[in-house]
Write a protein that holds these residues in place. Sequence first.
Motif, PDB file in Angstrom:
ATOM      1  N   SER A 208      68.076 -13.345 -26.222  1.00 19.27           N
ATOM      2  CA  SER A 208      68.634 -12.689 -27.398  1.00 19.27           C
ATOM      3  C   SER A 208      67.796 -11.481 -27.782  1.00 19.27           C
ATOM      4  O   SER A 208      66.741 -11.226 -27.204  1.00 19.27           O
ATOM      5  CB  SER A 208      68.695 -13.664 -28.579  1.00 19.27           C
ATOM      6  OG  SER A 208      67.382 -14.057 -28.953  1.00 19.27           O
ATOM      7  N   ARG A 209      68.300 -10.752 -28.788  1.00 16.84           N
ATOM      8  CA  ARG A 209      67.573  -9.648 -29.399  1.00 16.84           C
ATOM      9  C   ARG A 209      67.524  -9.929 -30.891  1.00 16.84           C
ATOM     10  O   ARG A 209      68.504 -10.378 -31.477  1.00 16.84           O
ATOM     11  CB  ARG A 209      68.306  -8.335 -29.126  1.00 16.84           C
ATOM     12  CG  ARG A 209      67.648  -7.119 -29.783  1.00 16.84           C
ATOM     13  CD  ARG A 209      68.538  -5.896 -29.658  1.00 16.84           C
ATOM     14  NE  ARG A 209      67.954  -4.740 -30.341  1.00 16.84           N
ATOM     15  CZ  ARG A 209      68.629  -3.649 -30.678  1.00 16.84           C
ATOM     16  NH1 ARG A 209      69.920  -3.562 -30.399  1.00 16.84           N
ATOM     17  NH2 ARG A 209      68.029  -2.648 -31.286  1.00 16.84           N
ATOM     18  N   ILE A 210      66.388  -9.700 -31.499  1.00 18.95           N
ATOM     19  CA  ILE A 210      66.243  -9.966 -32.929  1.00 18.95           C
ATOM     20  C   ILE A 210      65.808  -8.699 -33.649  1.00 18.95           C
ATOM     21  O   ILE A 210      65.353  -7.735 -33.014  1.00 18.95           O
ATOM     22  CB  ILE A 210      65.226 -11.091 -33.204  1.00 18.95           C
ATOM     23  CG1 ILE A 210      63.816 -10.658 -32.753  1.00 18.95           C
ATOM     24  CG2 ILE A 210      65.643 -12.390 -32.544  1.00 18.95           C
ATOM     25  CD1 ILE A 210      62.711 -11.606 -33.193  1.00 18.95           C
ATOM     26  N   ALA A 211      65.956  -8.716 -34.961  1.00 18.39           N
ATOM     27  CA  ALA A 211      65.508  -7.585 -35.776  1.00 18.39           C
ATOM     28  C   ALA A 211      64.799  -8.103 -37.009  1.00 18.39           C
ATOM     29  O   ALA A 211      65.090  -9.196 -37.509  1.00 18.39           O
ATOM     30  CB  ALA A 211      66.689  -6.711 -36.180  1.00 18.39           C
ATOM     31  N   LEU A 212      63.851  -7.302 -37.483  1.00 18.66           N
ATOM     32  CA  LEU A 212      63.055  -7.646 -38.657  1.00 18.66           C
ATOM     33  C   LEU A 212      63.205  -6.542 -39.685  1.00 18.66           C
ATOM     34  O   LEU A 212      63.021  -5.365 -39.374  1.00 18.66           O
ATOM     35  CB  LEU A 212      61.589  -7.791 -38.240  1.00 18.66           C
ATOM     36  CG  LEU A 212      60.602  -8.315 -39.271  1.00 18.66           C
ATOM     37  CD1 LEU A 212      60.966  -9.717 -39.704  1.00 18.66           C
ATOM     38  CD2 LEU A 212      59.194  -8.298 -38.693  1.00 18.66           C
ATOM     39  N   ALA A 249      74.393 -17.384 -41.993  1.00 20.90           N
ATOM     40  CA  ALA A 249      73.632 -18.612 -42.254  1.00 20.90           C
ATOM     41  C   ALA A 249      72.494 -18.793 -41.260  1.00 20.90           C
ATOM     42  O   ALA A 249      71.460 -19.377 -41.593  1.00 20.90           O
ATOM     43  CB  ALA A 249      74.568 -19.821 -42.200  1.00 20.90           C
ATOM     44  N   GLN A 250      72.649 -18.281 -40.046  1.00 17.59           N
ATOM     45  CA  GLN A 250      71.611 -18.455 -39.023  1.00 17.59           C
ATOM     46  C   GLN A 250      70.420 -17.533 -39.237  1.00 17.59           C
ATOM     47  O   GLN A 250      69.362 -17.717 -38.634  1.00 17.59           O
ATOM     48  CB  GLN A 250      72.212 -18.177 -37.641  1.00 17.59           C
ATOM     49  CG  GLN A 250      72.547 -16.708 -37.405  1.00 17.59           C
ATOM     50  CD  GLN A 250      73.422 -16.512 -36.199  1.00 17.59           C
ATOM     51  OE1 GLN A 250      74.576 -16.936 -36.169  1.00 17.59           O
ATOM     52  NE2 GLN A 250      72.860 -15.887 -35.174  1.00 17.59           N
ATOM     53  N   ASP A 251      70.567 -16.510 -40.088  1.00 18.90           N
ATOM     54  CA  ASP A 251      69.480 -15.575 -40.363  1.00 18.90           C
ATOM     55  C   ASP A 251      68.575 -16.124 -41.462  1.00 18.90           C
ATOM     56  O   ASP A 251      68.960 -17.023 -42.209  1.00 18.90           O
ATOM     57  CB  ASP A 251      70.036 -14.211 -40.772  1.00 18.90           C
ATOM     58  CG  ASP A 251      70.945 -13.616 -39.701  1.00 18.90           C
ATOM     59  OD1 ASP A 251      70.608 -13.744 -38.512  1.00 18.90           O
ATOM     60  OD2 ASP A 251      72.007 -13.045 -40.057  1.00 18.90           O
ATOM     61  N   LEU A 265      66.912 -11.284 -38.465  1.00 11.53           N
ATOM     62  CA  LEU A 265      68.282 -11.293 -37.951  1.00 11.53           C
ATOM     63  C   LEU A 265      68.275 -11.738 -36.494  1.00 11.53           C
ATOM     64  O   LEU A 265      67.536 -11.184 -35.671  1.00 11.53           O
ATOM     65  CB  LEU A 265      68.909  -9.899 -38.058  1.00 11.53           C
ATOM     66  CG  LEU A 265      69.004  -9.290 -39.463  1.00 11.53           C
ATOM     67  CD1 LEU A 265      69.514  -7.857 -39.385  1.00 11.53           C
ATOM     68  CD2 LEU A 265      69.917 -10.128 -40.355  1.00 11.53           C
ATOM     69  N   HIS A 266      69.118 -12.722 -36.170  1.00 14.09           N
ATOM     70  CA  HIS A 266      69.229 -13.229 -34.807  1.00 14.09           C
ATOM     71  C   HIS A 266      70.434 -12.600 -34.085  1.00 14.09           C
ATOM     72  O   HIS A 266      71.409 -12.201 -34.719  1.00 14.09           O
ATOM     73  CB  HIS A 266      69.390 -14.748 -34.819  1.00 14.09           C
ATOM     74  CG  HIS A 266      68.211 -15.476 -35.383  1.00 14.09           C
ATOM     75  ND1 HIS A 266      67.152 -15.915 -34.625  1.00 14.09           N
ATOM     76  CD2 HIS A 266      67.915 -15.837 -36.665  1.00 14.09           C
ATOM     77  CE1 HIS A 266      66.269 -16.510 -35.390  1.00 14.09           C
ATOM     78  NE2 HIS A 266      66.710 -16.480 -36.644  1.00 14.09           N
TER      79      HIS A 266
END
Length: 610
Positions: A208-212, A249-251, A265-266
């Motif tokens: 996956s790619r995530i963000a902060l 909800a997953q974030d 963020l997922h």
Amino acid sequence: MALESLPAWLTLTVAIIAVIVTLALIAVTAVLSFYLVHSRREKSEREITLRKFSSAVMNSGAMILITDANGSIEFVNDRFCQLTGFSRDDVLSHSVAMLSATMNLSGTETGVLTNFLDCLQPHWKGELLCRTNASTPLWTAVTTSSVLNDDAKPVNYIVSAVDITELKLAHERMEQLALFDSLTNLANRRLFQDRLEQALQSVGRGQSRIALLFLDLDQFKQVNDSQGHDAGDMLLLTVADRLKSCVRAQDTVARLGGDEFTILLHDVSDTKDLTMIAENILSSLKAPIRLKGQEVLVSTSIGITSAPADGDSPDTLMKNADLALYRAKDKGRDQYDFYTESLNNRAEQLMTLERELRHGLRREEFFLLFQPQVDLHTGDITAMEALVRWQHPERGELLPYEFIPVAEDTGLIMPLGNWVLQQACMQIKLLHQLLGRGVRVAINVSARQFRDPGLEHVIDFALRTSGLEARFLEIDIREVMLSEEPQVARDQLTRIRRTGVTITLDDFGTGYSSLRQLRSLPVDMLKIGQTFVKEIPEDGPNTDIATAIIGIAQQMEKQVVAEGVETEQQEYFLRMHGCSLVQGYRYATPMTFDELYRYFSSDNERELKA
């Protein structure tokens, strides 16, 4: 034939045989009599012993139950009935599996948490959640042994269990307080960092790619100052709700402190998605908020970074998002910005600092300060913590937070840490000689040092070369260092313990040590960090955490030390809750060796006792 007519020799022989038979009968009779008496005595002794064992089992302070080889309950003692609320008729002939709890301590259905059949093994120890006849289950520390037949196969299992519910409740409450923000109920910094690390592990597997996103409210201080803290709290609650409504909800939305929020963020597709989310957040927060009958307008600044493009570690991403946030602030209010390589000036500054650290080690620019630890009951100084400082040739005296992270990242913490250990032992040994009495010195060990398999030899070398007795050296290990590889950490602690030093778990409450893990660790003392102490007694959650830590330490029969004590109110709170060992500016500031010697030689220590 008459006996008189027999030859004399034959008559003598018959008489001898008669005597022998008579003696044999007498001997057999004596043996049988002794055997019967001995058997009756042995039977009586066995009956007495059985009555003793029966009384001990029935009146034991632990729950005791006995099952057959298949787990069917054959016996329970009075303590079992008292703690579970079940009568003997309720459980006898039933499977021990009936005691398996399906509710957690908060009363929420979560499926079977623990199965009592799992403990039916020849030698088993562990913690199990036990069902009761009431609505609330109880946690138990369980020990199981087996009774074997002639073929060495189990025919019965003896299960002994002790109620540890209060300890579990205290620890669970401490974990809840330690992981969630008390005002907004969002994840706090520790929980957020934990989730970020887990997300990065998924990124590392190419899944996956995530963000902060880092967020900072632009007008919070003005609202807090003009309308009071209650209005400020209402504003933060509203912002928290709006942020949660902008993500899935997953974030994860977290409050780091004050008016600082962060979002994880997922499964981010591309930069366009991040732009839409950032604009949605800005739009949502711009809507008026009604506080004390007045409408208030707030805006926010957002810094954005992503992984794996911008980094693959929590520290890197947090740094990148922070840099992007400050650039968004520089552009004006109500803005967002992305991390770019052009923001990497700070990295260059760190490289410069690393080079200066190397020079500083060679030129011996570092020195030690010592801060006393005081026993509130006696006023005695029981120990001193050694604190390292850097006398930078251009910037003056630098505190640890200004150079220790760089030393950790570059590996320079190893020679620096070894120098601190050696110097502290030598200086405290000299102090002993000057004072004519001993006092312990505490030394903080960094994460990289703690991972060094040769640490015990470094400690032993420092003790031997300085002549300091091991009992006067305390090694402080931060609790968070134990969470990554608990077994490796336990083995390292065991090796350190072999040197004879005292081991203290520092910043307790900031990691994730379980009660079971804590019991198994060779640790002598717990330290409550300044994070929890500094807000006592005003800050409810931190006060609750400090109280829980003291309670756990007392239950585990370990000493507890509070760091960062600065006020009379903090001292009073700690004293009333059973924490007598304290350290902080209320008693003494960090001192050089010469100042420390003069401190001991003057009336200061006597004033503490007074």
